[in-house]
Design a protein around this motif. Structure first.
Motif, short mmCIF file in Angstrom:
data_model
loop_
_atom_site.label_atom_id
_atom_site.label_comp_id
_atom_site.label_asym_id
_atom_site.label_seq_id
_atom_site.Cartn_x
_atom_site.Cartn_y
_atom_site.Cartn_z
N ARG A 218 -18.77 21.74 10.77
CA ARG A 218 -18.26 20.79 11.75
C ARG A 218 -19.40 19.87 12.18
O ARG A 218 -20.58 20.21 12.02
CB ARG A 218 -17.67 21.48 12.98
N ILE A 219 -19.03 18.71 12.70
CA ILE A 219 -20.01 17.69 13.09
C ILE A 219 -19.99 17.58 14.61
O ILE A 219 -18.92 17.36 15.21
CB ILE A 219 -19.68 16.33 12.44
N LEU A 220 -21.16 17.75 15.22
CA LEU A 220 -21.30 17.63 16.66
C LEU A 220 -21.88 16.28 17.01
O LEU A 220 -22.81 15.80 16.36
CB LEU A 220 -22.20 18.74 17.21
N THR A 221 -21.34 15.65 18.05
CA THR A 221 -21.82 14.36 18.54
C THR A 221 -22.31 14.54 19.96
O THR A 221 -21.59 15.09 20.80
CB THR A 221 -20.71 13.31 18.50
N PHE A 222 -23.52 14.09 20.24
CA PHE A 222 -24.10 14.21 21.57
C PHE A 222 -24.05 12.87 22.27
O PHE A 222 -24.61 11.89 21.80
CB PHE A 222 -25.55 14.70 21.48
N LEU B 28 -24.83 18.36 11.70
CA LEU B 28 -23.94 19.22 10.94
C LEU B 28 -24.27 20.67 11.28
O LEU B 28 -25.42 21.09 11.17
CB LEU B 28 -24.12 18.98 9.44
N VAL B 29 -23.27 21.41 11.73
CA VAL B 29 -23.49 22.79 12.15
C VAL B 29 -22.46 23.68 11.46
O VAL B 29 -21.46 23.21 10.90
CB VAL B 29 -23.37 22.94 13.68
N LEU B 30 -22.71 24.99 11.52
CA LEU B 30 -21.78 25.98 11.01
C LEU B 30 -20.82 26.38 12.12
O LEU B 30 -21.23 26.59 13.27
CB LEU B 30 -22.52 27.21 10.50
#
Length: 405
Positions: A181-185, A200-202
């Protein structure tokens, strides 16, 4: 005259014994680079610099004919060796067919039959072997201490890992089913190509499953039945002789404790030989995940901080020429994992599913050179592809000087 005042030397405590032992164990390994013609003879390595922009342009020109103006400004992002994209396309007539556009006689390009079939084959292989290919990206994330990578860094690794270049952008791939999944800060982060601020994280953060075994650990289990001692496979370079002190150091280096790239390394002294073996094992595992088990040395620099590598980790390639080979090609340095090409099947490294497709692309590149040679000499060219005659027929009426420019 006044007598000179005698100052007593300040008594300083001796350094710990561990510091002395560590400094005495270090051996300054300096070896001259030795050319190995066997690696230059591997087409997928010698043509690596042109291969990536060729495949990228093949995806951009599919499925319909495209004017050259639509891709002419992408030379910097594609990193084509030629300054002009049109010149690069004309170098490979077996993959790209040039024609005259409907207006203003502008050049248009479309894929040849063999190139279009390779694109379909590439998509079919990814659909059939998706779990195997995406697991390599998962392993890369598990090697990072934070179990995440900036999206722009992960995007740059897709080519080496054998994933489609639009894997993160195309919704049809649905990366969530592969465990990503893609995290947006922040709300002000722009969703442009640079992907600033996104990571990009697990999804499971690597906690639900047991950490994978590295290639070196699997090889030790295959050879010795345990991982108490995990040596690194060495392959002697031709014409390279080691000094006696370096040979002794190398033997001791093989017996050092092995730290897996997927384990915590915060307790290791960064200046110790154990840390150096960990860096060698990390780079060995990283290159074994790539399609050709090789990569440009400068592209590995972006992974330094994320993998916990020292600032001058590139010196490891020079200190361990029995593990890595530096392929100098067209002002570019490629790092090659020697085990993948010299083990002759006696290795735990698995061949990447996309490797055969890359070899076929290189075959089109070599065929293109033969086509241009035959045109210049006026000799007919006999293609091994059935529809090459159709390709040549589609080029009738094209300016030959433009094609050979």
């Amino acid at each position: 005259m006044r007598p000179l005042a005698i100052r007593r030397r300040e008594v300083r405590p001796l350094p710990p014994l561990a510091v002395l032992v560590r400094s005495m164990a270090f051996v300054d390994v300096k070896m001259r680079w030795k050319k190995d013609a066997s690696f230059d003879a591997v087409p997928v390595l010698s043509q690596a610099r042109d291969l990536r922009p060729l495949v990228s342009l093949a995806h951009l020109l599919s499925p319909l004919p495209t004017p050259v103006s639509a891709v002419s400004k992408l030379s910097r992002s594609l990193e084509t060796p030629d300054r002009r994209v049109a010149s690069f396309l004309r170098r490979f007539p077996a993959a790209f067919v040039e024609s005259v556009g409907p207006e203003h006689n502008h050049p248009w390009f479309h894929l040849s039959g063999p190139a279009a079939r390779l694109l379909r084959e590439e998509l079919e292989i990814f659909a059939a072997r998706r779990a195997d290919i995406t697991s390599r990206l998962r392993r890369l994330l598990l090697m990072t201490p934070r179990r995440r990578l900036p999206l722009r860094v992960a995007q740059g690794m897709l080519w080496h890992l054998g994933l489609p270049e639009d894997y993160f952008r195309c919704r049809d791939y649905d990366i969530a089913q592969d465990g990503f999944r893609i995290l947006t800060f922040g709300d002000s982060v722009s969703h442009e190509e640079e992907d600033d601020g996104r990571e990009l994280v697990l999804i499971d953060n690597g906690e639900d499953q047991e950490l994978p075994k590295s290639v070196l650990e699997m090889d030790a289990m295959r050879r010795f039945g345990s991982t108490e001692v995990v040596p690194i496979a060495l392959f002697q370079s031709k014409g390279l002789r080691l000094k006696r002190k370096i040979e002794v150091w190398l033997e001791e280096f093989q017996m050092l404790p092995y730290v897996s790239p997927y384990e915590d390394f915060s307790h290791i002294d960064r200046s110790s030989n154990v840390s150096e073996k960990r860096v060698v094992g990390m780079l060995h595992e990283l290159l074994s995940l790539f399609v050709t088990c090789s990569a440009e040395r400068r592209r590995l620099l972006c992974l330094r901080q994320h993998l916990g590598l020292p600032q001058k980790f590139h010196r490891v390639f020079e200190r361990h020429p029995h593990v890595f080979y530096l392929l100098l090609k067209e002002k570019t340095c490629f790092v090659v994992l020697k085990e993948a090409y010299m083990a002759e099947g006696d290795t735990a490294i698995e061949e990447h599913p996309m490797l055969e497709v890359r070899r076929k692309y290189v075959g089109l590149m070599e065929e293109s050179r033969e086509i241009i040679k035959c045109r210049r000499s006026g000799k007919p060219f006999q293609s091994k592809h059935e529809d090459h005659g159709q390709i040549e027929d589609s080029k009738e009426g094209t300016d030959s000087a433009a094609v050979l420019s």
